[in-house]
Design an enzyme around this catalytic site. Structure first.
Site, PDB file in Angstrom:
ATOM      1  N   GLN A 153      -4.737  -1.386  10.005  1.00 35.36           N
ATOM      2  CA  GLN A 153      -4.638  -2.700   9.309  1.00 35.36           C
ATOM      3  C   GLN A 153      -4.926  -3.903  10.174  1.00 35.36           C
ATOM      4  O   GLN A 153      -4.688  -3.889  11.471  1.00 35.36           O
ATOM      5  CB  GLN A 153      -2.776  -3.066   9.176  1.00 35.36           C
ATOM      6  CG  GLN A 153      -2.662  -4.343   8.474  1.00 35.36           C
ATOM      7  CD  GLN A 153      -3.010  -4.169   6.868  1.00 35.36           C
ATOM      8  OE1 GLN A 153      -3.208  -3.317   6.243  1.00 35.36           O
ATOM      9  NE2 GLN A 153      -3.611  -5.490   6.444  1.00 35.36           N
ATOM     10  N   ASP A 204     -11.385   2.558   4.411  1.00 36.62           N
ATOM     11  CA  ASP A 204     -11.548   1.056   4.534  1.00 36.62           C
ATOM     12  C   ASP A 204     -13.093   0.867   4.744  1.00 36.62           C
ATOM     13  O   ASP A 204     -13.311  -0.413   4.427  1.00 36.62           O
ATOM     14  CB  ASP A 204     -10.718   0.463   5.720  1.00 36.62           C
ATOM     15  CG  ASP A 204      -9.435  -0.520   5.063  1.00 36.62           C
ATOM     16  OD1 ASP A 204      -9.560  -0.741   3.813  1.00 36.62           O
ATOM     17  OD2 ASP A 204      -8.780  -0.971   5.909  1.00 36.62           O
ATOM     18  N   LYS A 257       0.750  -1.251  -0.008  1.00 35.93           N
ATOM     19  CA  LYS A 257      -0.045  -0.069   0.087  1.00 35.93           C
ATOM     20  C   LYS A 257       0.784   1.360   0.104  1.00 35.93           C
ATOM     21  O   LYS A 257       0.620   2.245  -0.611  1.00 35.93           O
ATOM     22  CB  LYS A 257      -0.924  -0.065   1.366  1.00 35.93           C
ATOM     23  CG  LYS A 257      -2.018  -1.170   1.045  1.00 35.93           C
ATOM     24  CD  LYS A 257      -2.804  -1.090   2.493  1.00 35.93           C
ATOM     25  CE  LYS A 257      -3.710  -2.501   2.431  1.00 35.93           C
ATOM     26  NZ  LYS A 257      -4.244  -2.889   3.894  1.00 35.93           N
TER      27      LYS A 257
END
Ligand code: NAP
Length: 248
Positions: free
Chosen positions: A59, A82, A15
């Site tokens: 994450q 997200d 990423k």
């Protein structure tokens, strides 16, 4: 990121690299495995308040002693690229504009790009995780598909999968879906990322033996994975524009 999960480190590196490629500035925070929930939430709130930060990504997974749902809930809904804040999840369920989590969003973009119309199609999803299977249910329903979701307690899986016009597989078991489980000319989306003993990465679908039977099939690596990162960048740009009044 919290803890030392090696797969997560690879995802973060990928990423970060794409952020650099497209010119998005990023900061990384690596918290120790034994960090307190309060300290994790404090960091998220500090980033929420920082006007120079437009997007926040926690994450997953994080260590089990921490409450990931509380952490997702703490991320500002405007910076939640997200799409895991329950408000953004709720908006997806209600078919309202939101930040759709990046893997399901990437899959929907694949359908769009290849003109695969889901309306009236039988879409079967294998896997019901919060990050892939569950948001996908609503993404496909919002496109007027008839959606069936299967999981580890599902019986007669093959009877269900052989009826799928579109089969999306996200269970994390190498080559689990075999040729006899898929319908002729169906569309197969393989989300799985499995590392074999020889170090090779493979999906959840037996690609080599299915590729002739399917009308479309995504490879692993190189299919849904890069789309996930692309849609993350897309969400970051959307969040940045919105926070700067460039879009509603
Ligand atoms: P997860 O949280 O591990 O959940 C796996 C799901 O598969 C569960 O719902 C489980 O059912 C179901 N399942 C397990 N065995 C099954 C079986 N025999 N038959 C039917 N369903 C079964 O999975 P995830 O986080 O969604 O990840 C799935 C895979 O996608 C992993 O390989 C992961 O690395 C990969 N992934 C890839 C990307 C990408 O960008 N390409 C992104 C995210 C994840 P229960 O709910 O009943 O336990």
């Amino acid at each position: 990121m919290v803890g030392e999960d090696s797969a997560s480190k690879v995802y973060i590196r990928n990423k970060s690299k794409v952020c650099e490629d497209v010119g998005i500035k990023y900061e990384e925070y690596f918290l120790k495995e034994n960090v307190l929930q309060k300290d994790l939430i404090d960091l998220i709130q500090k980033l929420n308040a920082d006007k120079t930060i437009n997007a926040i990504l926690l994450q997953s997974p994080i260590p089990h002693n921490l409450d990931i749902n509380e952490a997702f809930k703490a991320i500002s809904i405007e910076k939640d690229v997200d799409g895991f804040n329950p408000v953004n999840v709720g908006k997806l369920v209600l078919n309202q504009d939101t930040y759709v989590s990046c893997t399901p969003y990437g899959i929907m973009k694949i359908f769009e790009e290849y003109d695969i119309d889901l309306s009236s199609k039988n879409v079967v999803i294998l896997g019901r995780s919060n990050i892939v299977g569950k948001p996908l249910i609503h993404c496909c329903l919002n496109k007027n598909a008839t959606v069936t979701v299967c999981h580890s307690k599902t019986k007669n899986l093959k009877d269900i999968t052989t009826n799928a016009d579109v089969l999306i597989v996200a269970i994390g078991k190498a080559n689990f879906v075999t040729e006899d489980m898929v319908k002729q000319n169906s569309v197969i989306i393989d989300v799985g990322i499995n590392r074999l003993e020889n170090g090779k990465i493979t999906g959840d679908v037996d690609f080599d033996n299915i590729k002739e039977k399917a009308s479309y099939i995504t490879p692993v690596p190189g299919g849904v994975g890069p789309m996930t990162i692309a849609m993350l960048m897309n969400n970051v740009i959307k969040a940045t524009k919105r926070q700067n009044g460039m879009i509603d």
